[in-house]
Design a protein around this motif. Sequence first.
Motif, mmCIF file in Angstrom:
data_model
loop_
_atom_site.group_PDB
_atom_site.id
_atom_site.type_symbol
_atom_site.label_atom_id
_atom_site.label_comp_id
_atom_site.label_asym_id
_atom_site.label_seq_id
_atom_site.Cartn_x
_atom_site.Cartn_y
_atom_site.Cartn_z
ATOM 1 N N SER A 17 0.826 -1.201 0.000
ATOM 2 C CA SER A 17 0.000 0.000 0.000
ATOM 3 C C SER A 17 0.862 1.253 0.000
ATOM 4 O O SER A 17 0.596 2.211 -0.744
ATOM 5 C CB SER A 17 -0.929 -0.014 1.212
ATOM 6 N N GLU A 18 1.907 1.257 0.818
ATOM 7 C CA GLU A 18 2.808 2.403 0.870
ATOM 8 C C GLU A 18 3.587 2.546 -0.439
ATOM 9 O O GLU A 18 3.825 3.661 -0.913
ATOM 10 C CB GLU A 18 3.756 2.255 2.061
ATOM 11 N N VAL A 52 10.335 15.920 -5.199
ATOM 12 C CA VAL A 52 9.206 15.131 -4.717
ATOM 13 C C VAL A 52 9.425 13.649 -5.011
ATOM 14 O O VAL A 52 9.160 12.784 -4.167
ATOM 15 C CB VAL A 52 7.886 15.621 -5.355
ATOM 16 N N VAL A 53 9.933 13.348 -6.206
ATOM 17 C CA VAL A 53 10.221 11.956 -6.565
ATOM 18 C C VAL A 53 11.294 11.380 -5.634
ATOM 19 O O VAL A 53 11.200 10.226 -5.202
ATOM 20 C CB VAL A 53 10.665 11.856 -8.035
ATOM 21 N N GLU A 54 12.296 12.184 -5.319
ATOM 22 C CA GLU A 54 13.338 11.745 -4.389
ATOM 23 C C GLU A 54 12.742 11.387 -3.034
ATOM 24 O O GLU A 54 13.081 10.351 -2.439
ATOM 25 C CB GLU A 54 14.386 12.846 -4.220
ATOM 26 N N GLY A 59 10.947 7.271 0.962
ATOM 27 C CA GLY A 59 9.906 6.585 1.711
ATOM 28 C C GLY A 59 9.779 5.123 1.323
ATOM 29 O O GLY A 59 9.531 4.263 2.178
ATOM 30 N N VAL A 60 9.966 4.826 0.041
ATOM 31 C CA VAL A 60 9.893 3.439 -0.435
ATOM 32 C C VAL A 60 10.968 2.587 0.233
ATOM 33 O O VAL A 60 10.702 1.486 0.732
ATOM 34 C CB VAL A 60 10.037 3.371 -1.962
ATOM 35 N N VAL A 61 12.198 3.082 0.257
ATOM 36 C CA VAL A 61 13.301 2.311 0.848
ATOM 37 C C VAL A 61 13.073 2.112 2.341
ATOM 38 O O VAL A 61 13.295 1.025 2.875
ATOM 39 C CB VAL A 61 14.653 3.006 0.590
#
Length: 230
Positions: A17-18, A52-54, A59-61
């Motif tokens: 979800s994240e 923003v992409v960074e 957050g993904v990592v």
Amino acid sequence: MAGRPPKVDHVKATFLSELKAAEDLAAKIQQFVGGINSAGPPGLHPKYVRQVVELAFMGVVASWEEFLERALVRYVAGAKTVHNYAPTPKFGLATSLAHSYQVLSGNPNFDRSKDYLKVSDPKWVTNSADFYFSAHGFGDIVKNSNLLKHASAIRNRVAHASQKCRTDFRATAIYFLNPSNNKLSRGYGPGDLLLSPVLRHFGQPAVQARKSHFTAYSDLYKSLANKVVP
């Protein structure tokens, strides 16, 4: 009396979800590129889009590492999926999540508010799984350890401006892009790399589909998560 074993499926569901939220953010923010000059379309300067992409990737990592920790700790404490899958333990199981943290860390006084497991190190994760289980779904993590370490280098460069983080990120960008004379354009940053198309290391299908490094990493994390919690 022993309590019920912990559950694990929700750990993967939370991570996916994240991850989806980060993918959506990265995709949507790119629709607002503009505002470079008065004649251009209204929108955000590309610099801010990249930022923003960074942050989305950072957050993904972080979510990936949290997923690994939560899954491994629960398996050591006897968790099973709704499909009744669980790694095959070599020894006895931990009696609780707190006990599992103590076992995995080798620290009987492990305190989650102060201490941490080394889940950012792919080899530590797979070595720990190999030690406690004779069969498990963490094997592909070590096979992709180079990609995962480079993801950490990208994340660290977003978070820090130290010389080490700059040097590590430069090595990562060169690893993926293989530029002429190992030279990057001035000011080349994590957002530039994450939005650039994959050229190598993620497999030919990703190259042919011209997936961005952000998307290729998202696909990798999904694949690994589905192996860990099938």
